[in-house]
Design a protein around this motif. Structure first.
Motif, PDB file in Angstrom:
ATOM      1  N   TYR A 195       2.161  22.987  -6.794  1.00  0.00           N
ATOM      2  CA  TYR A 195       0.771  22.572  -6.959  1.00  0.00           C
ATOM      3  C   TYR A 195      -0.110  23.438  -6.051  1.00  0.00           C
ATOM      4  O   TYR A 195       0.359  23.926  -5.020  1.00  0.00           O
TER       5      TYR A 195
ATOM      6  N   SER B 135     -12.201  28.841  -4.937  1.00  0.00           N
ATOM      7  CA  SER B 135     -10.984  28.437  -5.626  1.00  0.00           C
ATOM      8  C   SER B 135     -11.341  27.515  -6.783  1.00  0.00           C
ATOM      9  O   SER B 135     -11.934  26.461  -6.594  1.00  0.00           O
TER      10      SER B 135
ATOM     11  N   HIS C 212      -2.243  22.983  -3.763  1.00  0.00           N
ATOM     12  CA  HIS C 212      -2.386  22.704  -2.327  1.00  0.00           C
ATOM     13  C   HIS C 212      -1.222  23.263  -1.522  1.00  0.00           C
ATOM     14  O   HIS C 212      -1.308  23.395  -0.309  1.00  0.00           O
TER      15      HIS C 212
ATOM     16  N   LYS D  62      -2.573  15.921  -1.161  1.00  0.00           N
ATOM     17  CA  LYS D  62      -2.019  16.618  -0.022  1.00  0.00           C
ATOM     18  C   LYS D  62      -1.150  15.702   0.826  1.00  0.00           C
ATOM     19  O   LYS D  62      -0.006  15.927   1.034  1.00  0.00           O
TER      20      LYS D  62
ATOM     21  N   PRO E 194       0.852  13.447  -7.921  1.00  0.00           N
ATOM     22  CA  PRO E 194       1.747  14.243  -7.082  1.00  0.00           C
ATOM     23  C   PRO E 194       1.039  15.395  -6.382  1.00  0.00           C
ATOM     24  O   PRO E 194       1.618  16.045  -5.540  1.00  0.00           O
ATOM     25  N   TRP E 195      -0.223  15.658  -6.743  1.00  0.00           N
ATOM     26  CA  TRP E 195      -0.900  16.834  -6.187  1.00  0.00           C
ATOM     27  C   TRP E 195      -1.680  16.509  -4.924  1.00  0.00           C
ATOM     28  O   TRP E 195      -2.247  17.395  -4.312  1.00  0.00           O
TER      29      TRP E 195
ATOM     30  N   ILE F 162      -8.940  26.881  -9.188  1.00  0.00           N
ATOM     31  CA  ILE F 162      -7.663  26.440  -9.739  1.00  0.00           C
ATOM     32  C   ILE F 162      -7.650  24.910  -9.694  1.00  0.00           C
ATOM     33  O   ILE F 162      -8.043  24.317  -8.696  1.00  0.00           O
ATOM     34  N   LEU F 163      -7.235  24.282 -10.804  1.00  0.00           N
ATOM     35  CA  LEU F 163      -7.325  22.821 -10.877  1.00  0.00           C
ATOM     36  C   LEU F 163      -6.240  22.186 -10.007  1.00  0.00           C
ATOM     37  O   LEU F 163      -5.053  22.426 -10.230  1.00  0.00           O
ATOM     38  N   PRO F 164      -6.628  21.391  -9.006  1.00  0.00           N
ATOM     39  CA  PRO F 164      -5.648  20.895  -8.035  1.00  0.00           C
ATOM     40  C   PRO F 164      -4.602  19.972  -8.655  1.00  0.00           C
ATOM     41  O   PRO F 164      -3.541  19.786  -8.080  1.00  0.00           O
ATOM     42  N   TRP F 165      -4.942  19.377  -9.817  1.00  0.00           N
ATOM     43  CA  TRP F 165      -4.040  18.363 -10.385  1.00  0.00           C
ATOM     44  C   TRP F 165      -3.051  18.949 -11.385  1.00  0.00           C
ATOM     45  O   TRP F 165      -2.344  18.217 -12.061  1.00  0.00           O
ATOM     46  N   MET F 166      -3.026  20.274 -11.501  1.00  0.00           N
ATOM     47  CA  MET F 166      -2.069  20.881 -12.420  1.00  0.00           C
ATOM     48  C   MET F 166      -1.192  21.846 -11.638  1.00  0.00           C
ATOM     49  O   MET F 166      -1.647  22.482 -10.692  1.00  0.00           O
TER      50      MET F 166
ATOM     51  N   VAL G 168     -15.202  25.672 -15.084  1.00  0.00           N
ATOM     52  CA  VAL G 168     -13.950  26.217 -15.608  1.00  0.00           C
ATOM     53  C   VAL G 168     -13.714  25.686 -17.019  1.00  0.00           C
ATOM     54  O   VAL G 168     -13.474  26.441 -17.955  1.00  0.00           O
TER      55      VAL G 168
ATOM     56  N   THR H 130      -8.497  16.725 -19.147  1.00  0.00           N
ATOM     57  CA  THR H 130      -7.987  17.695 -18.181  1.00  0.00           C
ATOM     58  C   THR H 130      -8.805  17.763 -16.895  1.00  0.00           C
ATOM     59  O   THR H 130      -8.322  18.270 -15.901  1.00  0.00           O
ATOM     60  N   ILE H 131     -10.042  17.282 -16.915  1.00  0.00           N
ATOM     61  CA  ILE H 131     -10.870  17.376 -15.710  1.00  0.00           C
ATOM     62  C   ILE H 131     -11.289  15.993 -15.209  1.00  0.00           C
ATOM     63  O   ILE H 131     -10.981  15.617 -14.083  1.00  0.00           O
TER      64      ILE H 131
ATOM     65  N   ILE I 205     -17.387  23.202  -9.902  1.00  0.00           N
ATOM     66  CA  ILE I 205     -16.662  24.406 -10.312  1.00  0.00           C
ATOM     67  C   ILE I 205     -15.640  24.078 -11.405  1.00  0.00           C
ATOM     68  O   ILE I 205     -15.434  24.865 -12.325  1.00  0.00           O
ATOM     69  N   TYR I 206     -15.040  22.880 -11.329  1.00  0.00           N
ATOM     70  CA  TYR I 206     -14.026  22.528 -12.321  1.00  0.00           C
ATOM     71  C   TYR I 206     -14.660  22.286 -13.694  1.00  0.00           C
ATOM     72  O   TYR I 206     -14.057  22.565 -14.719  1.00  0.00           O
TER      73      TYR I 206
ATOM     74  N   PRO J   3      -8.088  13.254 -14.393  1.00  0.00           N
ATOM     75  CA  PRO J   3      -7.311  13.605 -13.194  1.00  0.00           C
ATOM     76  C   PRO J   3      -8.184  13.790 -11.956  1.00  0.00           C
ATOM     77  O   PRO J   3      -7.774  13.429 -10.856  1.00  0.00           O
TER      78      PRO J   3
END
Lengths: 272, 277
Positions: A147, A101, A149, B273, B270-271, A103-107, B176, B190-191, B172-173, B194
């Motif tokens: 998001y 995965s 998650h 868990k 907010p992301w 996919i950026l978790p913060w977006m 990306v 962006t990386i 990985i980020y 955050p």
């Protein structure tokens, strides 16, 4: 990248009609592990035509991912060259869909899918249009503001697919994107990928260790040898499109080619 | 042929009964949270009443409450608390902002890291308050020296947390971002930022705690206001009841600032868990 004379990844603006979309010549990559040098891939020659869907299968550790990372310009080769024809200079050269995965978790999902376009400074209206289209195509429109998650693994890989296509690259590079998914999600995503691909007609290089997956998706299946990875044999896959995963698997021809590829791969995995 | 079962194991749902008073008390986290301090205060009160605790050092909580009301009524403590909060905040901002900036720079660039980390690592073990005399020589004994010493202490906490946060971002980020041709600044925005944000907030929590420690000590010098000053002042005049009131306020200030950062963290991330606690 193109301004650096030492790099072998060229952008060629003009091209004769017969020139392939991607041309790989004598590509090799050596890594240094401690004091020893390990050859990951060796003497790879490959031509890919525009709009073709190429699947590469090989035993694990054969350098499949290394080949893809070189094509994505994430790594430099130690020998040989890659030429990618760029038909529209305003489009990016390649987008990669990663195995895990990414996919950026913060977006939010929407911003993830828009990521490539936002970085390039594409106007907002155009971003929205493209993002909406690919969210709909991957069935993620209802989750646009969620998001990552909050989503399942399958949903996240759908978002990866949407992100890569929305970026509108010249070629798409996929590194076992569905390997971590369960059987049902895998079949669903394979069909979705084929549908999106048939709409966009992008050039795709798809790496997998699954023979079935390669046969379901590809126009051509290329079998790689064990390390150092070379391209061993290639199969032209003529099943009519649109393809449905389980219809195809019921086809006797599917089983026949599958067994032939397995015989080849088996030699590579266990030795002759 | 029939097979006779040797034994049957039956699992049934427990009988549903309403929660007892004890159950409800156990579930009320607020009640549980104040139970222990309350017990300590009661024991303390009893021990002073029977003369087992020396009233000169540990005045009865009831008498401290009387002082508390007197001081609150005069209003002076709030002005002093405001001064302390102001010094903390100014110092915190001057320390946290460079801490985040340097943490990200060193985290993203191995070259910058190799160049600057030895210097920062060499300065880190120096007890920050030991620098205060030097700081006062440079900045004078006024406000600037207090801001500076707080900023230095906060910097190291925030810097090391941010650095750890950036270094621990999943590779990985970065791939990306690189595959999508992010510029250096886009990579930061962006990386790196955050991705490191949870660590940055941990650093800020450690930092604000450190800021309070430092400011209370620093307020012993060159000032007539602030909770730290009042604590030192009540020591000089041996006013132990007032001192306990000021200590209580410092502890509330510490708790409040931690809570504020936690709130901010939940609003900004907010992301995440789950929000534990």
């Amino acid at each position: 990248m193109s301004s650096d004379p030492s790099t072998t990844l060229d952008r060629t603006g003009l091209s004769p009609p017969a020139f392939p979309k991607i041309r790989v010549r004598g590509l090799g990559k050596r890594f240094q592990v401690g004091k020893a040098w390990v050859e990951a891939i060796k003497a790879i020659d490959l031509d890919v035509q525009a709009g073709e869907f190429i699947c590469i299968v090989g035993p694990s550790g054969c350098g499949k991912t290394t080949l893809l990372r070189i094509l994505a310009d994430l790594e430099a080769p130690t020998e040989g060259e890659v030429t990618i024809e760029q038909s529209d200079p305003s489009n990016p050269l390649s987008s990669m869909i990663f195995q895990e995965s990414s996919i950026l978790p913060w977006m939010s999902i929407r911003r993830n899918v828009a990521y490539g376009l936002e970085l390039r400074g594409v106007p907002a209206a155009e971003i929205d249009k493209s993002v909406d289209r690919f969210l709909a195509l991957t069935g993620l429109d209802r989750f646009a503001d969620a998001y990552p998650h909050q989503l399942s693994g399958g949903m996240k890989q759908r978002a990866s697919v949407a992100r890569a296509f929305a970026n509108n690259p010249e070629i798409l590079l996929m590194d076992e994107p569905f390997a971590a998914l369960d059987e049902q999600n895998k079949a669903l995503l394979q069909e979705e990928l084929l549908r999106i691909w048939s709409e966009t007609r992008k050039t795709v290089i798809f790496i997998t260790h699954s023979i079935d997956e390669a046969l379901v998706l590809g126009d051509r299946v290329i079998v790689m040898s064990r390390r150092p990875g070379r391209l061993k044999t290639e199969f032209k896959i003529d099943f009519p499109r649109p393809r449905r995963v389980y219809d195809l698997k019921a086809n006797p021809e599917f089983g026949r080619i599958g067994r032939e590829i397995w015989t080849l791969l088996r030699e590579e995995v266990v030795g002759p | 042929m029939t097979v006779q079962a040797r034994s049957l194991v039956q699992i049934t749902a427990p009988r549903q009964t309403g929660p007892t008073l004890l159950d409800r008390m156990r579930r009320s986290s607020l009640l549980m949270a104040i139970l222990a301090p309350l017990a300590i205060l009661i024991v303390w009160e009893c021990l002073t009443r029977v003369g087992l605790l020396d009233q000169r050092f540990f005045p009865a909580p009831s008498s401290i409450i009387v002082s508390l009301f007197a001081l609150v009524e005069s209003g002076r403590v709030f002005i002093d608390a405001a001064w302390t909060i102001g010094r903390m905040l100014v110092g915190f901002v001057f320390g946290a902002v460079p801490g985040i900036v340097f943490g990200i720079m060193l985290g993203l660039s191995p070259t910058v890291r190799a160049f600057l980390q030895p210097v920062i690592a060499a300065l880190y073990p120096v007890p920050k308050i030991a620098l205060f005399p030097l700081i006062m020589m440079i900045f004078g004994i006024g406000e600037a020296s207090k801001w500076a010493i707080v900023a230095i202490a906060v910097f190291f906490q925030v810097f090391y947390s941010t650095l750890a946060g950036v270094v621990n971002i999943d590779r990985i980020y970065l791939d990306v971002a690189s595959n999508f041709k992010a510029t250096r600044w886009q990579l930061c925005r962006t990386i790196a930022i955050p991705g490191a944000l949870p660590f940055i907030f941990t650093g800020c929590q450690l930092g604000i705690g450190m800021a309070l420690v430092i400011v209370v000590i620093a307020e012993n010098f060159g000032t007539q206001v602030g909770l730290g000053y009042l604590i030192w002042q009540s020591w000089q005049v041996f006013e132990v009841r007032d001192m306990f009131v000021y200590l209580l306020m410092v502890s509330l200030l510490g708790y409040g600032s931690q809570m504020a950062i936690l709130r901010l963290q939940r609003a900004v991330i907010p992301w995440k868990k789950d929000d534990a606690g």
